[in-house]
Design an enzyme around this catalytic site. Structure first.
Site, PDB file in Angstrom:
ATOM      1  N   GLU A 114     -95.983 -52.042  -7.675  1.00 54.26           N
ATOM      2  CA  GLU A 114     -95.050 -50.722  -6.913  1.00 54.26           C
ATOM      3  C   GLU A 114     -96.084 -49.710  -7.348  1.00 54.26           C
ATOM      4  OE1 GLU A 114     -92.592 -50.141  -4.361  1.00 54.26           O
ATOM      5  OE2 GLU A 114     -94.032 -48.462  -4.422  1.00 54.26           O
ATOM      6  N   VAL A 116     -80.836 -45.865  15.436  1.00 56.38           N
ATOM      7  CA  VAL A 116     -79.960 -45.679  13.982  1.00 56.38           C
ATOM      8  C   VAL A 116     -80.572 -44.186  13.492  1.00 56.38           C
ATOM      9  CG1 VAL A 116     -79.241 -46.583  11.886  1.00 56.38           C
ATOM     10  CG2 VAL A 116     -79.642 -48.172  13.810  1.00 56.38           C
ATOM     11  N   VAL A 121     -90.644 -39.987  26.500  1.00 56.86           N
ATOM     12  CA  VAL A 121     -91.496 -38.996  25.864  1.00 56.86           C
ATOM     13  C   VAL A 121     -92.908 -39.401  26.293  1.00 56.86           C
ATOM     14  CG1 VAL A 121     -92.060 -37.863  23.630  1.00 56.86           C
ATOM     15  CG2 VAL A 121     -89.624 -38.342  24.348  1.00 56.86           C
ATOM     16  N   ASP A 147     -88.393 -56.278   5.825  1.00 57.67           N
ATOM     17  CA  ASP A 147     -89.178 -55.758   7.091  1.00 57.67           C
ATOM     18  C   ASP A 147     -90.660 -56.297   7.523  1.00 57.67           C
ATOM     19  OD1 ASP A 147     -87.041 -54.223   6.649  1.00 57.67           O
ATOM     20  OD2 ASP A 147     -88.055 -52.320   6.806  1.00 57.67           O
ATOM     21  N   HIS A 149     -50.367 -51.805   3.662  1.00 53.63           N
ATOM     22  CA  HIS A 149     -50.100 -50.600   4.421  1.00 53.63           C
ATOM     23  C   HIS A 149     -49.906 -49.399   3.391  1.00 53.63           C
ATOM     24  CE1 HIS A 149     -48.439 -47.998   7.608  1.00 53.63           C
ATOM     25  NE2 HIS A 149     -47.295 -47.794   6.795  1.00 53.63           N
TER      26      HIS A 149
HETATM   27  P1  NAI Z   1     -84.689 -48.018  16.728  1.00 57.01           P
HETATM   28  O1  NAI Z   1     -85.665 -49.140  17.195  1.00 57.01           O
HETATM   29  O2  NAI Z   1     -83.321 -48.327  16.088  1.00 57.01           O
HETATM   30  O3  NAI Z   1     -84.535 -46.804  18.040  1.00 57.01           O
HETATM   31  C1  NAI Z   1     -85.661 -46.428  18.434  1.00 57.01           C
HETATM   32  C2  NAI Z   1     -85.140 -45.894  19.863  1.00 57.01           C
HETATM   33  O4  NAI Z   1     -86.380 -45.154  20.284  1.00 57.01           O
HETATM   34  C3  NAI Z   1     -84.541 -46.829  21.003  1.00 57.01           C
HETATM   35  O5  NAI Z   1     -83.646 -46.398  21.417  1.00 57.01           O
HETATM   36  C4  NAI Z   1     -85.955 -46.581  21.916  1.00 57.01           C
HETATM   37  O6  NAI Z   1     -85.441 -46.986  23.273  1.00 57.01           O
HETATM   38  C5  NAI Z   1     -86.314 -45.308  21.807  1.00 57.01           C
HETATM   39  N1  NAI Z   1     -87.627 -44.793  22.323  1.00 57.01           N
HETATM   40  C6  NAI Z   1     -88.765 -45.648  22.060  1.00 57.01           C
HETATM   41  N2  NAI Z   1     -89.906 -45.084  22.693  1.00 57.01           N
HETATM   42  C7  NAI Z   1     -89.511 -43.925  23.343  1.00 57.01           C
HETATM   43  C8  NAI Z   1     -90.140 -42.784  24.354  1.00 57.01           C
HETATM   44  N3  NAI Z   1     -91.238 -42.665  24.521  1.00 57.01           N
HETATM   45  N4  NAI Z   1     -89.088 -41.844  24.643  1.00 57.01           N
HETATM   46  C9  NAI Z   1     -88.009 -41.918  24.432  1.00 57.01           C
HETATM   47  N5  NAI Z   1     -87.241 -42.810  23.667  1.00 57.01           N
HETATM   48  C10 NAI Z   1     -88.117 -43.885  23.146  1.00 57.01           C
HETATM   49  O7  NAI Z   1     -85.731 -47.246  15.840  1.00 57.01           O
HETATM   50  P2  NAI Z   1     -85.176 -46.236  14.611  1.00 57.01           P
HETATM   51  O8  NAI Z   1     -83.752 -45.476  14.789  1.00 57.01           O
HETATM   52  O9  NAI Z   1     -86.541 -45.462  14.322  1.00 57.01           O
HETATM   53  O10 NAI Z   1     -85.036 -47.459  13.257  1.00 57.01           O
HETATM   54  C11 NAI Z   1     -85.973 -48.087  12.694  1.00 57.01           C
HETATM   55  C12 NAI Z   1     -85.350 -49.367  11.958  1.00 57.01           C
HETATM   56  O11 NAI Z   1     -84.961 -48.804  10.824  1.00 57.01           O
HETATM   57  C13 NAI Z   1     -84.342 -49.943  12.895  1.00 57.01           C
HETATM   58  O12 NAI Z   1     -84.852 -51.378  12.728  1.00 57.01           O
HETATM   59  C14 NAI Z   1     -83.170 -49.654  11.845  1.00 57.01           C
HETATM   60  O13 NAI Z   1     -82.356 -50.859  11.967  1.00 57.01           O
HETATM   61  C15 NAI Z   1     -83.595 -49.306  10.421  1.00 57.01           C
HETATM   62  N6  NAI Z   1     -82.813 -48.380  10.109  1.00 57.01           N
HETATM   63  C16 NAI Z   1     -81.619 -49.037  10.039  1.00 57.01           C
HETATM   64  C17 NAI Z   1     -80.346 -48.073   9.403  1.00 57.01           C
HETATM   65  C18 NAI Z   1     -79.251 -48.524   9.080  1.00 57.01           C
HETATM   66  O14 NAI Z   1     -78.917 -49.841   8.961  1.00 57.01           O
HETATM   67  N7  NAI Z   1     -78.228 -47.605   9.031  1.00 57.01           N
HETATM   68  C19 NAI Z   1     -80.842 -46.774   8.920  1.00 57.01           C
HETATM   69  C20 NAI Z   1     -82.223 -46.291   9.338  1.00 57.01           C
HETATM   70  C21 NAI Z   1     -82.989 -47.317  10.040  1.00 57.01           C
END
Ligand code: NAI
Length: 462
Positions: free
Chosen positions: A33, A179, A233, A309, A441
Site C-alpha cells: 500500500e 450515486v 455537459v 474495481d 413490531h
Molecule cells: P455513476 O456511474 O453512478 O453515475 C454517473 C452519472 O453521470 C450517470 O448518471 C451518467 O449518465 C452521468 N454523466 C456522464 N457523463 C455526463 C455528461 N457529460 N453530462 C451529464 N451527465 C453525465 O458514477 P458515480 O456516481 O461517479 O460513481 C462511480 C462509482 O462509484 C459507481 O460505480 C458507484 O457504484 C460507486 N460508488 C458507490 C457508492 C455506494 O455504493 N453507495 C458510493 C460512491 C460510489
C-alpha cells in the site's frame, strides 16, 4: 526482500479482506500500500468519510425540521465546518488504524510504497523485489472525468476534493446524478448550499428500478436539490473561485451555462492499474481498461489474480470484499465462490435507497412472468413516528414459483433492510417464506414482510 505465498497489491476493502483471509488460511501474506494509511479509497476518501458527513448533515436536518414537532425546543445547531472535518478525519483514523491492528494480529506484512510486477512471481516496492507464489491485484479505481474538464480539486473537484472543501460552497454544481453526485449533493444541500445536478439521462441513478428512480428524484427535489435532466455537459471554465458549466440540452441542442462556486464531477470511475507493469507482462485487458479474469479470478498470466474495481462488475466495496475472500480461498486450494446475482446496492442518502437482484424493467425485457408486492412506509407505524414515511418496499417474485427475484427499497434504513431479502434470495426463498416469518413490531422490517404479503393474498396495513 522476502518471499511470500501471497502478495496482495492494494489495501482497499478488496485487498485488505483478501490479505486477512489468506493469512487465516495459513498463507504467508504481505499487502502493498502506497498511501500513508491502509483502507484504500473506501476508508480514506470514499465510503467512510462520506458517511460521516451524511450522518452529521442528517442530524442537522432533523434538528431544523423535526425537533420542534417532537417537543425538542431551543436554537437549531449551526455548522462548524472545521469541527465537522475533524469528526470526519477521526472517523477515518479509527477505521484505518483498525485495519493496521488486524494486519498485525494476522501477521500480515505491510509493504509500504507503490507496487509493480516486474515478472510473474515478483513484486517490486521501492528498490526491493519480493517474491510471491501468488499475486493478487486489488488496486481499485479512480474518478474518471470528461474531456473539456480539468480537475483542480479546489473549484472543480472529484469526490476526493468534495470531502475536504475549505468551506461549504454557496452554489454547488454536480455533474452526474449517479450515486456519488446524489450522496454528496444531498450532504451539501443540507449544509446550506444551493445544489444543481446536471444529468445526461432523463432519470437519476442509471440502471435502477424506474419506480424507485422517480420517487427518489421527487424526494430529493422536495429536499431542495435542483435537477437539469437530459443535459450533456460539454466543458467547465474555472477561475480560482468560480466556474461555468457549459451544457447542451439533448431535446433541442440548445447551449446553456450554469454558474457555480464549486463543480463536483461525478461521471463514473475507471480501473486504476497505472504503474503495475501489466502490459509488459501480457496480462489481458478489456477495452474498458479492466483486467480480464477467469471464473477463479486468475488473469491470463498464471499466478496473477485480480479482484474488485479493476475487474468487471459493479464498483462496490462489498463486491470487492467477497471477491477478496473467494480469491484467497482459491489460492489456498479451496473453492471460492461469489454469487453475483445477489449483490446489494445502497445509496446512503435520506431516505436510503437499496436494491438487489433484477429490476421490473429487466424482467419485462427477459419475458419472465412476475408479480409485484409493494408496501408504502406510510403504513408502517415506526416510520410514521420517525418522520420517515416517504418511500416503499417493492418485491419482485416469479409469477408461478413465487421465488424472490429482486427487491427495491426507498425509505428508512433501506441499506439494512435489503439484507433480509439478500439472505432469502441466497436460500432460494419464496415471497411466502418471507411473509410467513414473524417480524417484530414495531420495526421498519415489517414493511418488508408486508411487501412479501402483497405478493400473495395482500398486505395487512395498506
Ligand atoms: P455513476 O456511474 O453512478 O453515475 C454517473 C452519472 O453521470 C450517470 O448518471 C451518467 O449518465 C452521468 N454523466 C456522464 N457523463 C455526463 C455528461 N457529460 N453530462 C451529464 N451527465 C453525465 O458514477 P458515480 O456516481 O461517479 O460513481 C462511480 C462509482 O462509484 C459507481 O460505480 C458507484 O457504484 C460507486 N460508488 C458507490 C457508492 C455506494 O455504493 N453507495 C458510493 C460512491 C460510489
Amino acid at each position: 526482500m522476502a518471499s511470500y505465498d501471497v502478495i496482495v497489491i492494494g489495501s482497499g476493502p478488496g485487498g485488505y479482506v483478501c490479505a486477512i483471509r489468506c493469512a487465516q488460511l495459513g498463507l504467508k501474506t504481505a499487502c502493498v500500500e502506497g498511501r500513508d494509511t491502509l483502507g484504500g479509497t473506501c476508508l480514506n476518501v470514499g465510503c467512510i468519510p462520506s458517511k460521516a458527513l451524511l450522518h452529521a448533515s442528517h442530524m442537522l436536518h432533523e434538528a431544523e425540521h423535526n425537533f420542534a414537532t417532537m417537543g425538542l425546543k431551543g436554537k437549531s445547531p449551526s455548522v462548524d465546518w472545521k469541527q465537522m472535518q475533524t469528526y470526519k478525519e477521526d472517523t477515518i483514523g479509527q477505521n484505518t488504524k483498525g485495519i493496521e491492528f488486524l494486519f498485525k494480529k494476522n501477521k500480515i506484512d505491510w509493504l509500504k510504497g507503490w507496487g509493480s510486477i516486474p515478472a510473474a512471481g515478483q513484486v517490486k516496492v521501492g528498490d526491493d523485489i519480493h517474491t510471491a507464489k501468488n499475486i493478487i491485484v486489488a488496486s481499485g479505481s479512480e474518478p474518471s472525468s470528461l474531456p473539456g474538464i480539468t480537475i483542480d480539486e479546489k473549484v472543480v473537484v472529484t469526490s476526493t476534493g468534495a470531502l475536504e472543501l475549505p468551506k461549504v460552497p454557496k452554489h454547488l454544481a454536480v455533474i452526474g446524478a449517479g450515486v456519488i453526485g446524489l450522496e454528496l449533493g444531498s450532504v451539501y444541500k443540507r449544509l446550506g448550499s444551493e445544489v444543481t445536478v446536471v444529468e445526461y439521462l432523463d432519470a437519476v441513478t442509471p440502471g435502477m428500478d424506474a419506480e424507485v428512480q422517480k420517487t427518489f428524484q421527487r424526494t430529493l427535489k422536495k429536499q431542495g436539490l435542483k435537477f437539469i435532466m437530459g443535459a450533456a455537459v460539454q466543458s467547465v471554465d474555472a477561475t480560482k473561485t468560480k466556474a461555468k458549466v457549459h451544457y447542451k440540452l439533448r431535446k433541442d441542442d440548445s447551449e446553456n451555462i450554469l454558474d457555480a462556486d464549486v463543480v463536483l464531477v461525478a461521471t463514473g470511475r475507471r480501473p486504476f492499474t497505472d504503474g503495475l507493469g501489466l502490459a509488459d507482462l501480457g496480462v489481458a485487458m478489456s477495452e474498458r481498461g479492466q483486467i480480464k479474469v477467469d471464473a477463479h479470478w486468475q488473469t491470463s498470466v498464471p499466478g496473477i489474480y485480480a479482484i474488485g474495481d479493476v475487474i468487471d462488475g459493479p464498483m462496490l466495496a462489498h463486491k470487492a470484499e467477497d471477491e477478496g475472500m473467494a480469491a484467497a480461498e482459491q489460492v489456498a486450494g479451496k473453492l471460492g465462490h461469489v454469487n453475483y446475482g445477489v449483490i446489494p446496492g445502497v445509496i446512503y442518502t435520506h431516505p436510503e435507497v437499496a436494491n438487489v437482484g433484477v429490476t421490473e424493467e429487466e424482467l419485462k425485457e427477459q419475458g419472465v412472468p412476475y408479480k409485484v408486492g409493494k408496501f408504502s412506509f406510510m403504513g408502517n407505524g415506526r416510520a410514521k413516528a420517525n418522520f420517515a414515511g416517504d418511500g416503499f418496499v417493492k418485491i419482485l417474485a416469479h409469477k408461478e414459483t413465487d421465488r424472490i427475484l429482486g427487491a427495491h427499497i426507498i425509505g428508512p434504513a433501506a441499506g439494512d433492510l435489503i439484507h433480509e431479502i439478500c439472505v432469502a434470495m441466497e436460500f432460494g426463498a419464496s415471497a411466502e417464506d418471507l411473509a410467513l416469518t414473524c417480524h417484530a413490531h414495531p420495526t421498519y422490517s415489517e414493511a418488508v414482510r408486508e411487501a412479501a404479503l402483497a405478493c400473495g393474498d395482500g398486505a395487512i396495513h395498506s
